[in-house]
Each structure stands twice: as C-alpha cells, then as structure tokens.
Design an enzyme around this catalytic site. Structure first.
Site, short mmCIF file in Angstrom:
data_model
loop_
_atom_site.label_atom_id
_atom_site.label_comp_id
_atom_site.label_asym_id
_atom_site.label_seq_id
_atom_site.Cartn_x
_atom_site.Cartn_y
_atom_site.Cartn_z
N ARG A 1 0.83 -1.21 0.00
CA ARG A 1 0.00 0.00 0.00
C ARG A 1 0.87 1.27 0.00
O ARG A 1 0.45 2.32 -0.48
CB ARG A 1 -1.00 0.01 1.15
CG ARG A 1 -2.21 0.89 0.86
CD ARG A 1 -3.25 0.84 1.97
NE ARG A 1 -4.39 0.02 1.68
CZ ARG A 1 -5.45 0.38 0.93
NH1 ARG A 1 -5.47 1.58 0.36
NH2 ARG A 1 -6.45 -0.42 0.73
N GLU B 1 -10.04 5.62 7.07
CA GLU B 1 -8.60 5.89 7.08
C GLU B 1 -8.17 7.20 6.42
O GLU B 1 -7.23 7.85 6.88
CB GLU B 1 -7.86 4.73 6.41
CG GLU B 1 -7.92 3.44 7.18
CD GLU B 1 -7.42 2.28 6.33
OE1 GLU B 1 -8.16 1.84 5.43
OE2 GLU B 1 -6.29 1.84 6.55
N1 MTE Z 1 -12.48 4.93 14.45
C1 MTE Z 1 -12.54 4.61 15.76
N2 MTE Z 1 -13.29 5.35 16.59
N3 MTE Z 1 -11.84 3.54 16.26
C2 MTE Z 1 -11.05 2.76 15.45
O1 MTE Z 1 -10.43 1.81 15.93
N4 MTE Z 1 -10.18 2.39 13.18
C3 MTE Z 1 -9.87 3.01 11.89
C4 MTE Z 1 -11.11 3.68 11.30
N5 MTE Z 1 -11.73 4.51 12.29
C5 MTE Z 1 -10.96 3.09 14.06
C6 MTE Z 1 -11.74 4.19 13.60
C7 MTE Z 1 -9.36 2.07 10.90
S1 MTE Z 1 -7.73 1.66 10.95
C8 MTE Z 1 -10.15 1.55 9.91
S2 MTE Z 1 -9.52 0.52 8.75
C9 MTE Z 1 -11.58 1.85 9.83
O2 MTE Z 1 -12.02 2.66 10.91
C10 MTE Z 1 -12.33 0.53 9.83
O3 MTE Z 1 -13.69 0.68 9.87
P1 MTE Z 1 -14.56 0.94 8.55
O4 MTE Z 1 -14.09 -0.02 7.52
O5 MTE Z 1 -15.93 0.70 9.02
O6 MTE Z 1 -14.30 2.36 8.17
N1 LUZ Z 2 -5.61 -4.66 5.45
C1 LUZ Z 2 -5.36 -5.52 4.47
C2 LUZ Z 2 -5.74 -3.35 5.21
O1 LUZ Z 2 -5.24 -6.71 4.74
N2 LUZ Z 2 -5.28 -5.08 3.21
C3 LUZ Z 2 -5.41 -3.78 2.88
O2 LUZ Z 2 -5.33 -3.42 1.72
C4 LUZ Z 2 -5.63 -2.87 3.92
N3 LUZ Z 2 -5.74 -1.57 3.67
C5 LUZ Z 2 -5.93 -0.74 4.67
C6 LUZ Z 2 -6.04 -1.22 5.95
N4 LUZ Z 2 -5.94 -2.52 6.21
MO1 MOS Z 3 -7.40 -0.28 9.47
S1 MOS Z 3 -5.37 -0.08 9.42
O1 MOS Z 3 -7.50 -1.10 7.99
O2 MOS Z 3 -7.57 -1.53 10.58
#
Ligand code: MTE
Ligand code: LUZ
Ligand code: MOS
Length: 759
Positions: free
Chosen positions: A315, A716
């Site tokens: 990534r 993210e």
């Molecule tokens: N928001 C909160 N409050 N707590 C979390 O742990 N994780 C982040 C983001 N927002 C997180 C968060 C991460 S790393 C990701 S990948 C996404 O939430 C995952 O959830 P989604 O796929 O529903 O956006």
């Molecule tokens: N996890 C994963 C991830 O396994 N593949 C991905 O592409 C990715 N991208 C963002 C966060 N977690």
């Molecule tokens: Mo988020 S780094 O894809 O849990």
C-alpha cells in the site's frame, strides 16, 4: 421521499452514542466471569535477540494459585501464528527475536498470583546481534518478504529531460495505536471439545483460524464472538490473535475458562505498531513545475516477523504518488527484518508513509526552486482518466474539485498574504501554512479479501435481527448497518436489532479494515434484505391475486403493490402463516477489481477518496513550541449516509495523523528496548493539541456506485491530512530562518523544531 433519501435524513442516527456517554457500553472485560475462570499472563523476552540456554520455572510454580506454566512444548497444534507468512511462533522455542516476545503463559487462579510468578521465572538467554534500523537490516540482507516495485513510463530517460532534479531522504516514525481497550481474550471450553472465544479483535475469522491452528482443531470447533471493541485502528486486525490463542491453549490444557486482558504496559511492550520508514527520493520537474519523474525507495522497519508487513509495504507503493499524476515513476519497497515487535496495520496501512515521502520531495523541490510547495502541488493534481503507477485510471476524480473548493471557501490566497504580513511583523513568532491533498484507494489490495456476508432474520412479529462480519470499534459501522437494513425494508432504525459479530452466524469474514467494512457488509446486507423482499413481493402478488406481478415497494412500515397496501407487521404475520422463508444470507463480492502482483498492474480499488486540507500553525521561535491554529478542509464523503459519524471520523483521523507527524515519538534504543514504553513519555494528542479551529466541508458529489448508499468509505483517509501539520511547521521554521536545514524526519517534535530554527 424515497428510502435512500430517508436513510440519509436519519444521518445523525447512532445506536450506541448514548451508551458511550452514559458509560453503559460493555466491552470484553465487562463480561461476567464464569465460576472457575483462570487468568493468563505472558512472560516475555527481556532481550531483543538471543538463544534460550535454559530456564527454571520451579519458584514460579510454587506460588500459591499457579495452575500451570505453558511452554511451546504444551501446544497441542502448531506453534505458529503467521498470517501471510508462517514465520511467527506463538511461544518462543529456542530463540527470542524482540523484547516482548512471549515465551511462557502463566495460568493462575488470580491475576495477582500470575504477577508474582512472572517475577520468579528464571531464564538464561545468550544475546545475539541486535538490529533495530531498517537500513542496517537492508545492508545485511535481512528481509521479511521479497522487495516489490511499481513502475510507469520511462523514469531513467525522463530524468534526463528535467530542468530540475532533486534527491533526498525522508523518514517517518512509528506510531502506537493506544486503543482505549487493550488487547485481550476469554476462552471457554465446551463439553464437546469445542471452544467459545470472546476476543477484542477486528478479525474474528483471523482469531478463529489462528486458534484452530494452534489447538490442532478444525475451524468449526472454534466460535469467536465480538460484541464491540474499544478501538483497534489496525492494531487488532492481526495482532488480536495471539492472546486468543494463548487463552485457548490454556483452556484446552486446564479444561477451565481462561481470560487475559493485557495491562497497558504489557500491550505497549509486546504489540507491534505503525511501521517506521526510511526512504530515499529523486524528483524531476520541468521549468513550469510539472513533475516529470519520480523515484523512491522505501525501507520499512517490519520488526521480527512478517505479520501484515508485506501488505502494508504494497500500500506504500499504491499511495507513493498521493494525489498527483506523475507520468514516469519507479518506486521500490523493502520490508526489513529487525529485532523489535512485528509492526502491523495502522490506519492508512503504509499509505501515509508513502505520501509523506512525495510531499517531502515536493517541499524540497519548492525550496530549491524558490516557489511555494502549494504551486507545485496544484500543478500536478490528479485529473480524470489519469493513470496511477499501478495501471488503474482515475474515475470521478475529485482531486481538483476538493483543492479548488478548499482554496476558494477558505480564502487561501488571502491566508497566504496574512501569514506573510504576520511573519514580516513578528520576529520571534512565525506562522506556517501548508496544503495537504489526499487520495486514498478503497478496497483490500489483496483482491480475494473483498467479500462479505450477512444474516437476516425477520421474526414472526415483524422485528428484524441482523448479523454481519463488521466489527464495531468506534467508527460507527453498527449504526450504518442498522441504517442499511432499515432503509431496505422501509422500517425505522428501532425495529432493527444488530447482533454481535460471531463466526458461527457469519463465516469466513475479512477483518474490519481497509475502511471498506460498511461497503462490503452493507452490500451483503442489502443482498440478503433483497432476497426476503423478493419472497414477500412474490407472495403478496399471489395472495392479492395481482396478475401483473409487480414489484412490491417497502416504504414507511408498509408493503404496497399497486393500490394494495399492508402494514409491515401484519404482512409478516400473514407471510409466516403461509410458510414464507423470512430469513436470508446475503453475500457480496466487489465487482471489477483485480490486481496482478507479478506485473504490479491492475484495477485494485473500487474507488478513491479525495480531499484537501489547509493547515496553519504558529511557532514560538524562542522555545520551539508550536500550535496548530486551524485545519480547514474539503472532504469527498460521496453522498454521506451519516454525517455525524463521518464528521467524527474526519476529526479523529486528522488529529491522529497530526499526532503521528508532530508529537508521537516512538523510540527503541540500539538494544531494542522501547524507551517510550508508557503514556507519560509517549505523548498522544489531547484536547490542548487539537487545532483551535477545525472546519470540514462536504464536497458536493453524487458519490461512487460501489460505495454503500453512495456514501464513501471514511475510516482511514483523514489520517493523512495530518501530514499537512508537519509541513506547516516546517514552513514556519523557514520563515524564521530561510537557510534552516531541517531534515525530513517526522515527527516534528518541539526539540526538532528548536534545532531546525537555529540550524
Ligand atoms: N475509528 C474509531 N473510533 N476507532 C477505530 O479503531 N479504526 C480506523 C477507522 N476509524 C478506528 C476508527 C481504521 S484503521 C479503519 S480501517 C476503519 O475505521 C475501519 O472501519 P470501517 O471499515 O468501518 O471504516
Ligand atoms: N488490510 C489488508 C488493510 O489486509 N489489506 C489492505 O489493503 C488494507 N488496507 C488498509 C487497511 N488494512
Ligand atoms: Mo485499518 S489499518 O484497515 O484496521
């Protein structure tokens, strides 16, 4: 008003906000303990690399309440937890590879007994060579996986035709997740030899698979249940599994329930974090400031085993050129093996590390060319049908519109003048300005992971229960799932009950990650709801003897066909008596996407998310202190289905990004000892470090077809706005000392600012 409009109207809906603020929300450690529950605790390595010569558990075993001390020899199945590459032991066999590597599991009647025993374990480890720096590892050929490369155009030749070519290095530091709820798990043995595992994980299936492997059982013997987790941020995508495996092994060996919730200090010591990166770049521009060629090498500090590092590394390349079109690109990435805990997923997943380098390169070029970086950024933004280095073309590209709207709505030109005036009038206080555009690809880059399922039951009283593979971790996905089901059936949110995430109800899930959870699980949920709606529609056509067989509409608690209409609850009662199947399993696999890892080309992302943030900061040039005055941004939410939740994600993500770029300094010394091992010396943003002004505007757009209800993924992308804070501070330093030589070395701590000011 149709259902979609209605769902959008309930765009401040939250199923759990009131539980959080009233303290009623239940987490793993709030589960009542079953009688006979034992407590596990890890004894971990205190030396970063070495050979285990011998050990003595005698004294520890003599502590009252110690039931067992588990060693690798006791593991019934495989002593292996590596997800992508099988290179990680659950418990050290004869070598340790980082400080914090688990060696023994102490199983005791109480946490206090386990604590006492931990201190009495004697172990003799002969130290071996310790590597903590990724470049050292690179020089010594210590890699976790094969190097990877993305290329577009003819970079070598392109550099020869550039007016300007600049080379440099850019390093970014690690980042600790600091989820509020530490890692933990609770294993309960069933009478039939199967196990129920409660885990604080983003990946219930990953936990199930790992536990099965370690116990030597098939996956159907392991049920993993997650109600919700107190934050993950990527730290529980893969790294929730070992603790679950440990309590499972302990439960297997003792035939009693076993629980382990890590103390904060243990969590900080033993778990991996965001990967620190060291990088080299070479950037070539023409007279007008167009970037013609870009080359970079990224050296990822992967830690002692692969974990998710190969995927994170990839990534970094996907986001190596951020929101810019560059016709000639050659980027190489190396996953370097070092003696620190295996680093792992963290919001942005390697993307931020790649983006920091291109932003540094642009900043460098601007400085040398005596123009503002803003000029160069603006000239090189992505446009429609622009090709990324991995072959995908932009579609509905919003890079330009986000930039223009931010520039206009927040009076960028005016702001630039004001900052200049301020800096002319002040000697010891300087302001800095930076603009940070972002572009983030949505989908797991590993195509097969982009699928999900959902289970829907309509009960005979008309109430609805839904299960998906999504894990709620504060990002609001539970509320979004309920909104989707309510919208599908034309019901209100309070008629929908969301169940825990459980591997026996929804199997083979991808982790809650990659920001794609609402898209994948929401679309699976829609599929399941559609199946039930189709059955009801067919049934009522027959029931009402409608010969045209029209589609029923589901709106406002009613099912209607033509002039016929019936209340939902009554309809379900009748359908139930006529033996209509009122349950369904939905499935979704993202269409179109593909990626060839051999060629580094394909169409890996369902869509991209865009945005532009403007940062302004003030630096105290006597002390090196700084404040972020304002962050004003325009973000591409698509057509947001829940503006409150999405706004929370933008604010939280952006502040987390500022933390990574400015204050969170993760330090391992040359012996691999974590020097920032507690929250007093590892500083995360608090209310005082949040920008004084935060303004978020929703870009007016129709959104993407592959986003749930056209509401784009939001988890993210906002983290990467934080990179703007780094460059705003850097620019303030340059305003004080135009000859300052500030290495691109994040985080920009107060100390580094002070050194920079007087360099
Ligand atoms: N928001 C909160 N409050 N707590 C979390 O742990 N994780 C982040 C983001 N927002 C997180 C968060 C991460 S790393 C990701 S990948 C996404 O939430 C995952 O959830 P989604 O796929 O529903 O956006
Ligand atoms: N996890 C994963 C991830 O396994 N593949 C991905 O592409 C990715 N991208 C963002 C966060 N977690
Ligand atoms: Mo988020 S780094 O894809 O849990």
């Amino acid at each position: 008003m149709n259902n979609i409009e209605k769902a959008k109207k309930s765009d401040t809906y939250s199923v759990d906000a009131h539980l959080h603020v009233t303290g009623k929300t239940k987490y793993l450690d709030d589960l009542p303990e079953l009688q006979g529950t034992l407590f596990a605790k890890v004894h971990y390595a205190k030396i970063a690399h070495g050979k285990i010569k011998n050990y003595n558990l005698e004294k520890a075993l003599n502590i009252e309440g110690i039931v067992k001390i588990v060693t690798y020899k006791d593991i019934p199945g495989e002593n292996q937890i590596g997800g992508i590459i099988p290179d990680e032991e659950l418990l050290a066999t004869d070598e340790v590879h980082f400080i914090g590597m688990p060696i023994f599991i102490i199983v005791a009647e109480s946490e206090i007994a386990a604590h006492k025993a931990d201190k009495l374990i004697e172990i003799d480890i002969e130290e071996k060579e310790i590597i903590t720096d990724p470049i050292d590892a690179y020089k010594k050929n210590q890699f976790l996986s094969s190097p990877i490369k993305f290329a577009l155009g003819d970079t070598e030749n392109a550099f020869n035709n550039c007016e300007y070519v600049f080379e440099g290095t850019a390093n970014s530091g690690g980042q600790e997740h600091v989820y509020l709820e530490t890692q933990g798990a609770y294993a309960i043995p069933n009478a039939d030899g199967s196990f129920l595992i409660y885990s604080s994980t983003q990946g219930p299936t990953a936990v199930q698979r790992t536990v099965a492997r370690v116990l030597g059982l098939s996956m159907n013997k392991i049920e993993v249940d997650v109600n919700r987790i107190g934050g993950g941020f990527g730290g529980k995508e893969d790294q929730a599994s070992p603790w679950a495996a440990m309590v499972a092994v302990s439960a297997f060996l003792t035939n009693r329930p076993v629980k382990y919730i890590l103390e904060r200090g243990e969590d900080l010591q033993m778990t991996g974090k965001r990967h620190p990166y060291k990088s080299n770049y070479k950037i070539g521009l023409n007279k007008e400031g167009k970037i013609i060629a870009y080359q970079a090498s990224y050296f990822q500090n992967g830690g002692a085993s692969a974990d998710l590092s190969p995927a994170v590394l990839e990534r970094t390349l996907f986001h190596g050129t951020n929101a810019y079109f560059i016709p000639n690109v050659e980027i190489n990435a190396f996953s370097c093996k070092t003696n620190i805990p295996p680093n792992t997923a963290f919001r942005g997943f390697g993307g931020p590390q790649g983006m920091f380098v291109i932003e540094a390169a642009i900043h460098h070029a601007a400085k040398e060319m005596k123009v503002s970086p803003i000029e160069i950024q603006e000239k090189n933004l992505l446009f429609e049908k622009a090709e990324f280095s991995y072959g995908q073309l932009t579609e509905d590209c919003e890079a330009q519109r986000c930039w223009d709207q931010a520039k206009e709505k927040y009076n960028l030109e005016d702001k630039r003048k004001k900052v200049e005036t301020f800096n002319n009038e002040n000697d010891t206080v300087k302001k800095g300005l930076a603009v940070m555009p972002i572009c983030f690809g949505i989908s797991f880059t590993n195509t097969p992971m982009n699928n999900a399922r959902a289970l829907i039951h309509v009960y005979s009283d008309g109430s609805v229960g839904i299960s998906t593979g999504a894990v709620e971790m504060g990002q609001g996905v539970s509320s979004k799932m309920i909104q989707v089901a309510a919208q599908s059936f034309g019901l209100s949110e309070d008629q929908i009950k969301l169940e825990s995430t459980n591997t026996t109800r929804v199997a083979n899930t991808s982790p809650t990650a990659a920001s794609a959870t609402a898209d994948l699980n929401g679309k699976a949920l829609q599929d399941g709801c559609d199946q039930i709606k189709k059955r009801l529609s067919d049934f009522f056509n027959k029931h009402w003897e409608i010969t045209s067989n029209d589609h029923a509409s589901f709106l406002d608690n009613k099912i209607s066909i033509g002039s016929q209409s019936i209340d939902w609850t009554e309809a379900i009662g009748i359908a139930f008596l006529h033996r209509i199947n009122l349950s369904a399993k939905g499935h979704y696999a993202t269409p179109r996407i593909n990626f060839n890892k051999e060629t580094g080309k394909g169409h890996p992302f369902a869509y991209h998310v865009y945005g532009t943030a403007i940062f302004e900061c003030t630096v105290d040039c006597l002390r090196g202190n700084y404040e972020i005055d304002s962050v004003e941004l325009v973000h591409d939410f698509g057509s947001s289905m829940n503006k409150e939740i999405d706004l929370g994600q933008i604010e939280g993500g952006m502040v987390q990004g500022i933390g990574w770029m400015t204050m969170e300094e993760l330090i391992y010394d040359e012996k691999g000892r974590l020097k920032s091992g507690n929250l007093a010396n590892y500083k995360i943003p608090d209310i005082y470090s949040v920008p004084k002004t935060v303004s978020v505007q929703y870009l007016d757009t129709k959104g993407a077809e592959l986003a749930i209800l056209r509401s784009k993924a939001v988890g993210e992308p906002p983290l990467m706005y934080g990179i703007g804070a780094y460059f705003a501070i850097n620019n303030a330093i340059l305003a004080f000392n135009p000859n300052a030589n500030v290495p691109y070395d994040a985080p920009m701590t107060t100390e580094k600012v002070l050194i920079g000011l007087y360099s």
